[in-house]
Design a protein around this motif. Structure first.
Motif, PDB file in Angstrom:
ATOM      1  N   VAL A   1       0.842  -1.202   0.000  1.00 45.38           N
ATOM      2  CA  VAL A   1       0.000   0.000   0.000  1.00 45.38           C
ATOM      3  C   VAL A   1       0.880   1.257   0.000  1.00 45.38           C
ATOM      4  N   LEU A   2       1.949   1.246   0.777  1.00 42.36           N
ATOM      5  CA  LEU A   2       2.853   2.397   0.804  1.00 42.36           C
ATOM      6  C   LEU A   2       3.444   2.662  -0.577  1.00 42.36           C
ATOM      7  N   ALA A   3       3.729   1.602  -1.308  1.00 45.23           N
ATOM      8  CA  ALA A   3       4.325   1.742  -2.636  1.00 45.23           C
ATOM      9  C   ALA A   3       3.341   2.278  -3.676  1.00 45.23           C
ATOM     10  N   ALA A   4       2.049   2.299  -3.323  1.00 40.58           N
ATOM     11  CA  ALA A   4       1.021   2.740  -4.279  1.00 40.58           C
ATOM     12  C   ALA A   4       1.043   4.249  -4.511  1.00 40.58           C
ATOM     13  N   MET A   5       1.720   5.004  -3.624  1.00 38.71           N
ATOM     14  CA  MET A   5       1.829   6.448  -3.795  1.00 38.71           C
ATOM     15  C   MET A   5       3.246   6.778  -4.286  1.00 38.71           C
ATOM     16  N   PRO A   6       3.414   7.169  -5.545  1.00 37.07           N
ATOM     17  CA  PRO A   6       4.754   7.393  -6.113  1.00 37.07           C
ATOM     18  C   PRO A   6       5.613   8.362  -5.304  1.00 37.07           C
ATOM     19  N   GLN A   7       4.970   9.378  -4.700  1.00 34.94           N
ATOM     20  CA  GLN A   7       5.734  10.368  -3.944  1.00 34.94           C
ATOM     21  C   GLN A   7       5.583  10.193  -2.432  1.00 34.94           C
ATOM     22  N   GLY A   8       4.995   9.100  -2.008  1.00 31.16           N
ATOM     23  CA  GLY A   8       5.006   8.750  -0.599  1.00 31.16           C
ATOM     24  C   GLY A   8       3.778   9.135   0.206  1.00 31.16           C
TER      25      GLY A   8
ATOM     26  N   LEU B   1       6.851  21.203  26.873  1.00 35.00           N
ATOM     27  CA  LEU B   1       6.934  21.552  25.455  1.00 35.00           C
ATOM     28  C   LEU B   1       6.554  20.343  24.615  1.00 35.00           C
ATOM     29  N   THR B   2       5.764  20.581  23.585  1.00 34.08           N
ATOM     30  CA  THR B   2       5.413  19.521  22.642  1.00 34.08           C
ATOM     31  C   THR B   2       5.302  20.149  21.258  1.00 34.08           C
ATOM     32  N   GLY B   3       4.651  19.469  20.342  1.00 31.18           N
ATOM     33  CA  GLY B   3       4.502  20.024  19.008  1.00 31.18           C
ATOM     34  C   GLY B   3       3.948  19.007  18.049  1.00 31.18           C
ATOM     35  N   VAL B   4       4.142  19.267  16.770  1.00 24.33           N
ATOM     36  CA  VAL B   4       3.663  18.374  15.718  1.00 24.33           C
ATOM     37  C   VAL B   4       4.804  18.114  14.735  1.00 24.33           C
ATOM     38  N   THR B   5       4.747  16.946  14.114  1.00 20.04           N
ATOM     39  CA  THR B   5       5.780  16.525  13.174  1.00 20.04           C
ATOM     40  C   THR B   5       5.128  15.952  11.920  1.00 20.04           C
ATOM     41  N   VAL B   6       5.620  16.343  10.773  1.00 18.99           N
ATOM     42  CA  VAL B   6       5.232  15.695   9.516  1.00 18.99           C
ATOM     43  C   VAL B   6       6.418  14.859   9.060  1.00 18.99           C
ATOM     44  N   PHE B   7       6.191  13.559   8.880  1.00 16.59           N
ATOM     45  CA  PHE B   7       7.269  12.671   8.456  1.00 16.59           C
ATOM     46  C   PHE B   7       6.762  11.730   7.368  1.00 16.59           C
ATOM     47  N   ARG B   8       7.706  11.197   6.608  1.00 19.61           N
ATOM     48  CA  ARG B   8       7.328  10.234   5.571  1.00 19.61           C
ATOM     49  C   ARG B   8       7.183   8.862   6.210  1.00 19.61           C
ATOM     50  N   ILE B   9       6.071   8.211   5.944  1.00 16.97           N
ATOM     51  CA  ILE B   9       5.778   6.913   6.563  1.00 16.97           C
ATOM     52  C   ILE B   9       6.660   5.828   5.958  1.00 16.97           C
ATOM     53  N   THR B  10       7.258   5.026   6.843  1.00 15.73           N
ATOM     54  CA  THR B  10       7.994   3.824   6.463  1.00 15.73           C
ATOM     55  C   THR B  10       7.345   2.651   7.199  1.00 15.73           C
ATOM     56  N   GLU B  11       7.914   1.482   7.084  1.00 16.87           N
ATOM     57  CA  GLU B  11       7.308   0.312   7.723  1.00 16.87           C
ATOM     58  C   GLU B  11       7.511   0.308   9.232  1.00 16.87           C
ATOM     59  N   GLY B  12       8.509   1.020   9.756  1.00 22.16           N
ATOM     60  CA  GLY B  12       8.703   1.119  11.199  1.00 22.16           C
ATOM     61  C   GLY B  12       7.717   2.110  11.812  1.00 22.16           C
ATOM     62  N   MET B  13       7.324   1.887  13.078  1.00 26.21           N
ATOM     63  CA  MET B  13       6.326   2.734  13.727  1.00 26.21           C
ATOM     64  C   MET B  13       6.852   4.148  13.968  1.00 26.21           C
ATOM     65  N   ASP B  14       6.320   5.107  13.232  1.00 29.29           N
ATOM     66  CA  ASP B  14       6.653   6.531  13.405  1.00 29.29           C
ATOM     67  C   ASP B  14       8.160   6.781  13.309  1.00 29.29           C
ATOM     68  N   GLU B  15       8.849   6.009  12.468  1.00 34.14           N
ATOM     69  CA  GLU B  15      10.307   6.095  12.394  1.00 34.14           C
ATOM     70  C   GLU B  15      10.810   6.790  11.131  1.00 34.14           C
TER      71      GLU B  15
END
Length: 329
Positions: A96-103, A131-145
């Motif tokens: 499913v992750l591979a279905a989006m060419p740009q991630g 202190l906290t915040g928000v993060t945008v990251f590219r999804i990989t198979e590892g949990m939030d890694e």
């Protein structure tokens, strides 16, 4: 760039609306959400908040489970090049992750790599983070890694609940996600690997975890209550007397409480009772309800008795027939 949005609960709606209205290089062509689920006392099937918002916006919806037959074909039919994810609630396979060419890009409600996992906002409050915040990251198979694309920070209010903090982060995060997806669309995204090391994981908070402990310093009880409000809801068992007949107690949800940092602010006779009370002991007056902890007392401000609506704690106490031996645990 054609974008798929994946999300399910209320906290994801702000991001969907902002992306749908962004224009420019972004076009939301479809929404992926979890299937309708039973809700309320009647347990009738109801759509997710994200599905409702998508229908209002006129965006096509896919609400199949990723393991359902035909899911991948339906997903690719949107023709999306990338996906923006906010609290979708399902694990995505490598296929499913591979279905989006740009991630796939996920909005996570912590400053990764700290607090990976299911309950980052609640765990940050419970641990006393300021202190906290928000993060945008590219999804990989590892949990939030996956590698980080963007982050923003905010302070946690001294009396802020997880629900209040979530509302702020959802709005801030929606704007950050829009900016991040613009970078992806323009080919200007710079992905930075997460810092290696051992970081605390934000394990899901279950109902049993939300039972309030009073044999701890008042700041710890306060953090637990705020972290568990509104979900799953902080609670305790109230024993209106010390008799064996009342040993089971009655469940009480605590919706709002506040540490009493300065005991000199309460009447002298009340202060004496609080000083002598064991952790969990209840002390009441006409307008106030306090619970003893291992250190300073905790004032209960709003509570929800079992089967009733939330109410001022003093109103509850007047009808609860509490004796001087009343306590909660």
């Amino acid at each position: 760039m054609r974008i798929l949005f994946a999300g399910t609960p209320d906290v994801a709606v702000a991001s969907l609306r902002l992306l749908a209205q962004a224009g420019g290089d972004i076009e939301v062509v479809g929404v992926l959400t979890r299937p309708d689920a039973p809700q309320g006392r009647g347990r009738k099937l109801a759509p997710s908040p994200v599905k409702v918002a998508a229908q209002e916006l006129g965006i096509p919806v896919l609400d199949k489970n990723p393991r359902d037959p035909g899911f991948l074909e339906d997903l690719t039919a949107f023709g999306a090049q990338a996906a923006a994810v906010v609290a979708y609630g399902n694990i995505l396979s490598a296929q499913v992750l591979a279905a989006m060419p740009q991630g796939w890009y996920n909005l996570h409600f912590s400053l990764l790599p700290q607090w990976r996992g299911a309950a980052p906002v609640q765990r940050a409050i419970w641990s006393g983070d300021t202190l906290t915040g928000v993060t945008v990251f590219r999804i990989t198979e590892g949990m939030d890694e996956g590698p980080i694309l963007a982050q923003s920070t905010t302070e946690i209010g001294a009396h802020e609940t997880s629900g209040e903090l979530f509302a702020r982060l959802a709005e801030d995060g929606g704007h950050l996600l829009c900016s991040a997806m613009e970078l992806v669309a323009q080919g200007r995204a710079v992905l930075v690997p997460q810092e290696p090391g051992a970081f605390e994981v934000a394990a899901k908070i279950r109902t049993d975890d939300a039972r309030i402990r009073f044999d701890v310093p008042v700041f710890a009880a306060d953090r637990q209550i705020r972290a568990c409000t509104p979900e799953p809801g902080a609670w305790c068992m109230v024993h209106s007397s010390a008799s064996e007949a009342d040993a089971a107690g009655v469940k009480l949800h605590v919706d709002e409480a506040r540490p009493v940092d300065d005991v000199s602010t309460v009447p002298a006779d009340v202060a004496q009772q609080l000083a002598q009370g064991k952790p969990g002991a209840l002390v009441t007056s006409k307008k106030h309800v306090w619970v003893c902890t291992r250190t300073q007392p905790l004032e209960l401000l709003r509570v929800k008795p079992q089967g009733k609506r939330s109410m001022p704690a003093a109103d509850w106490a007047r009808g609860a027939h509490l004796t001087p031996e009343a306590y909660c645990d």
